[in-house]
Write a protein that holds these residues in place. Sequence first.
Motif, PDB file in Angstrom:
ATOM      1  N   TYR A   1       0.834  -1.203   0.000  1.00  0.00           N
ATOM      2  CA  TYR A   1       0.000   0.000   0.000  1.00  0.00           C
ATOM      3  C   TYR A   1       0.870   1.256   0.000  1.00  0.00           C
ATOM      4  O   TYR A   1       0.564   2.241  -0.694  1.00  0.00           O
ATOM      5  N   PHE A   2       1.960   1.222   0.749  1.00  0.00           N
ATOM      6  CA  PHE A   2       2.872   2.363   0.796  1.00  0.00           C
ATOM      7  C   PHE A   2       3.487   2.634  -0.573  1.00  0.00           C
ATOM      8  O   PHE A   2       3.514   3.768  -1.052  1.00  0.00           O
ATOM      9  N   CYS A   3       3.976   1.594  -1.224  1.00  0.00           N
ATOM     10  CA  CYS A   3       4.651   1.778  -2.512  1.00  0.00           C
ATOM     11  C   CYS A   3       3.685   2.124  -3.639  1.00  0.00           C
ATOM     12  O   CYS A   3       4.079   2.761  -4.623  1.00  0.00           O
TER      13      CYS A   3
ATOM     14  N   VAL B   1       2.488  19.648 -19.825  1.00  0.00           N
ATOM     15  CA  VAL B   1       2.817  18.306 -19.339  1.00  0.00           C
ATOM     16  C   VAL B   1       2.886  18.297 -17.819  1.00  0.00           C
ATOM     17  O   VAL B   1       2.313  17.418 -17.152  1.00  0.00           O
ATOM     18  N   PHE B   2       3.573  19.292 -17.257  1.00  0.00           N
ATOM     19  CA  PHE B   2       3.698  19.370 -15.798  1.00  0.00           C
ATOM     20  C   PHE B   2       2.331  19.541 -15.143  1.00  0.00           C
ATOM     21  O   PHE B   2       2.004  18.861 -14.160  1.00  0.00           O
ATOM     22  N   GLY B   3       1.507  20.428 -15.681  1.00  0.00           N
ATOM     23  CA  GLY B   3       0.194  20.679 -15.094  1.00  0.00           C
ATOM     24  C   GLY B   3      -0.733  19.483 -15.190  1.00  0.00           C
ATOM     25  O   GLY B   3      -1.394  19.116 -14.209  1.00  0.00           O
ATOM     26  N   PHE B   4      -0.797  18.860 -16.369  1.00  0.00           N
ATOM     27  CA  PHE B   4      -1.679  17.705 -16.557  1.00  0.00           C
ATOM     28  C   PHE B   4      -1.323  16.566 -15.607  1.00  0.00           C
ATOM     29  O   PHE B   4      -2.190  15.976 -14.951  1.00  0.00           O
ATOM     30  N   GLN B   5      -0.034  16.248 -15.555  1.00  0.00           N
ATOM     31  CA  GLN B   5       0.372  15.090 -14.775  1.00  0.00           C
ATOM     32  C   GLN B   5       0.299  15.370 -13.273  1.00  0.00           C
ATOM     33  O   GLN B   5       0.006  14.460 -12.488  1.00  0.00           O
ATOM     34  N   THR B   6       0.533  16.610 -12.872  1.00  0.00           N
ATOM     35  CA  THR B   6       0.376  16.957 -11.462  1.00  0.00           C
ATOM     36  C   THR B   6      -1.087  16.834 -11.042  1.00  0.00           C
ATOM     37  O   THR B   6      -1.393  16.308  -9.957  1.00  0.00           O
ATOM     38  N   LEU B   7      -2.003  17.289 -11.903  1.00  0.00           N
ATOM     39  CA  LEU B   7      -3.429  17.149 -11.620  1.00  0.00           C
ATOM     40  C   LEU B   7      -3.796  15.679 -11.450  1.00  0.00           C
ATOM     41  O   LEU B   7      -4.544  15.319 -10.525  1.00  0.00           O
ATOM     42  N   TYR B   8      -3.278  14.839 -12.305  1.00  0.00           N
ATOM     43  CA  TYR B   8      -3.576  13.406 -12.261  1.00  0.00           C
ATOM     44  C   TYR B   8      -3.103  12.789 -10.943  1.00  0.00           C
ATOM     45  O   TYR B   8      -3.827  12.022 -10.305  1.00  0.00           O
ATOM     46  N   VAL B   9      -1.876  13.139 -10.543  1.00  0.00           N
ATOM     47  CA  VAL B   9      -1.332  12.587  -9.296  1.00  0.00           C
ATOM     48  C   VAL B   9      -2.108  13.111  -8.095  1.00  0.00           C
ATOM     49  O   VAL B   9      -2.462  12.341  -7.181  1.00  0.00           O
ATOM     50  N   MET B  10      -2.401  14.414  -8.086  1.00  0.00           N
ATOM     51  CA  MET B  10      -3.150  14.981  -6.962  1.00  0.00           C
ATOM     52  C   MET B  10      -4.530  14.330  -6.852  1.00  0.00           C
ATOM     53  O   MET B  10      -5.020  14.071  -5.746  1.00  0.00           O
ATOM     54  N   ASP B  11      -5.159  14.061  -7.986  1.00  0.00           N
ATOM     55  CA  ASP B  11      -6.456  13.397  -7.975  1.00  0.00           C
ATOM     56  C   ASP B  11      -6.345  12.002  -7.365  1.00  0.00           C
ATOM     57  O   ASP B  11      -7.191  11.595  -6.556  1.00  0.00           O
ATOM     58  N   ALA B  12      -5.312  11.259  -7.763  1.00  0.00           N
ATOM     59  CA  ALA B  12      -5.121   9.908  -7.227  1.00  0.00           C
ATOM     60  C   ALA B  12      -4.905   9.939  -5.717  1.00  0.00           C
ATOM     61  O   ALA B  12      -5.448   9.107  -4.975  1.00  0.00           O
ATOM     62  N   LEU B  13      -4.134  10.916  -5.239  1.00  0.00           N
ATOM     63  CA  LEU B  13      -3.849  11.000  -3.814  1.00  0.00           C
ATOM     64  C   LEU B  13      -5.083  11.463  -3.032  1.00  0.00           C
ATOM     65  O   LEU B  13      -5.339  10.988  -1.918  1.00  0.00           O
ATOM     66  N   TRP B  14      -5.850  12.378  -3.608  1.00  0.00           N
ATOM     67  CA  TRP B  14      -7.061  12.867  -2.943  1.00  0.00           C
ATOM     68  C   TRP B  14      -8.089  11.748  -2.788  1.00  0.00           C
ATOM     69  O   TRP B  14      -8.799  11.671  -1.784  1.00  0.00           O
ATOM     70  N   HIS B  15      -8.154  10.872  -3.787  1.00  0.00           N
ATOM     71  CA  HIS B  15      -9.088   9.742  -3.757  1.00  0.00           C
ATOM     72  C   HIS B  15      -8.362   8.442  -3.390  1.00  0.00           C
ATOM     73  O   HIS B  15      -8.674   7.369  -3.890  1.00  0.00           O
ATOM     74  N   GLU B  16      -7.410   8.552  -2.485  1.00  0.00           N
ATOM     75  CA  GLU B  16      -6.560   7.427  -2.096  1.00  0.00           C
ATOM     76  C   GLU B  16      -7.367   6.207  -1.647  1.00  0.00           C
ATOM     77  O   GLU B  16      -7.023   5.070  -1.964  1.00  0.00           O
ATOM     78  N   GLU B  17      -8.449   6.434  -0.937  1.00  0.00           N
ATOM     79  CA  GLU B  17      -9.213   5.324  -0.370  1.00  0.00           C
ATOM     80  C   GLU B  17      -9.757   4.390  -1.443  1.00  0.00           C
ATOM     81  O   GLU B  17      -9.950   3.202  -1.218  1.00  0.00           O
ATOM     82  N   ALA B  18      -9.976   4.938  -2.652  1.00  0.00           N
ATOM     83  CA  ALA B  18     -10.545   4.129  -3.730  1.00  0.00           C
ATOM     84  C   ALA B  18      -9.616   3.000  -4.161  1.00  0.00           C
ATOM     85  O   ALA B  18     -10.067   1.993  -4.717  1.00  0.00           O
ATOM     86  N   ILE B  19      -8.315   3.134  -3.894  1.00  0.00           N
ATOM     87  CA  ILE B  19      -7.358   2.122  -4.337  1.00  0.00           C
ATOM     88  C   ILE B  19      -7.533   0.812  -3.570  1.00  0.00           C
ATOM     89  O   ILE B  19      -7.090  -0.251  -4.023  1.00  0.00           O
TER      90      ILE B  19
END
Length: 425
Positions: free
Chosen positions: A197-199, A233-251
Amino acid sequence: MGEKKMADKFKAPRTSELEFGGSLGALLLLFVMPGTVLYLLLTCDTDDASVLRLPGPLPPLESLWSPYAVTLLLGWVSLQALLYALPMGKVTEGTTLRDNTRLQYRINAFHAMLVSSVLVGVSLLLKLPLSYVYDHFLQLAVSAGLIALALSIFLYIKSLGAPETALAPGGNSGNPLYDFFIGHELNPRIGGFDLKYFCELRPGLIGWCLVNLCFLMAELELRGSVSLAMSLVFGFQTLYVMDALWHEEAILTTMDIVHDGFGFMLAFGDLCWVPFTYSLQGYFLVTHPQELGTAAALAIILLNAVGYIIFRGSNSQKNTFRRNPADPRVAGLETIPTATGKRLLVSGWWGLVRHPNYLGDLIMALAWSLPCGLSHILPYFYVIYFSALLIHREARDEHQCMKKYGLAWQEYCRRVPYRIFPYIY
């Protein structure tokens, strides 16, 4: 006698269906995955960046290996481990395991991203040379691969002493090579520290954002300004990562967590493949600048927005339904009952195609590559690879759903005939 039968019931069954070509495929992938990372980075560093031409002989060992690079990466992983262990964020339970227990997980990846961002901001104020990451990217990639290999060996040795109830349903074949690659133990932990889960989200995914920032700083140092292509590129991919982290529980309900063990496949993927191949567009743009007009930039932004709306809308709809089918946001959606007592969504986003989240993911992947122009195929590696990955994962999903839901899944497939791309596939 009754206790023995109960214990046997909870044991992981022998894995009879081997994926990725079985033990031979696992052996090949142990070399193909690191070899692909090395090939892509060496090719990207050439003048023409042509994937159809070998980048030449391997560089000398000193340009591939650096103790400082290893130390830097271990420091980064240690920082993320410390942030993961801190008592910030809520604690939630994962899905019910085979022995009817549920593991607890601390949901604080977004907090870790914020703290990491503050530390990076301080490093910028102190004028630390973040462009070091670009200058030594190959050494860092090799170091990450070695760290992932060492972790994989540790994980397999640890799994040999794990109870059978803790083994992964997909990594219990009895073949050491295959189980080493797929992952023998489902949720390896040291105390309460969940290694998989950490990795899954933290060192590699947050590291991906940091790597992109370092490329942006390298371009700034090299040309005196940041290009529009790099900014997108920086903005798109940062948004994607932030979204994944914000919705972490879904993983916690994904195949990676509930089905796959933690072995070389995920360890290398999380720690090396993600930060060093998903960032290929930024790495390419530093030495292969692209002119991007306003109209083209707006079209690419629109494309990414469409992909994000489909991706986030479908994932949120699914997660809301899983948590509470009576929620007003999903209560009116049409469903199909299954023999397990669960219901399958057959309307909304999930009535469009069987995997609308994959469709959104691929549209965004294309938008990330387009700022790199159309003259090179190398920056499109991500979208090509991701298409193959998601089509393969879709096949794995379908196989698991067929076994789990039977006739209900067949009815769903009849009602929703397209898998990922409407009217195409």
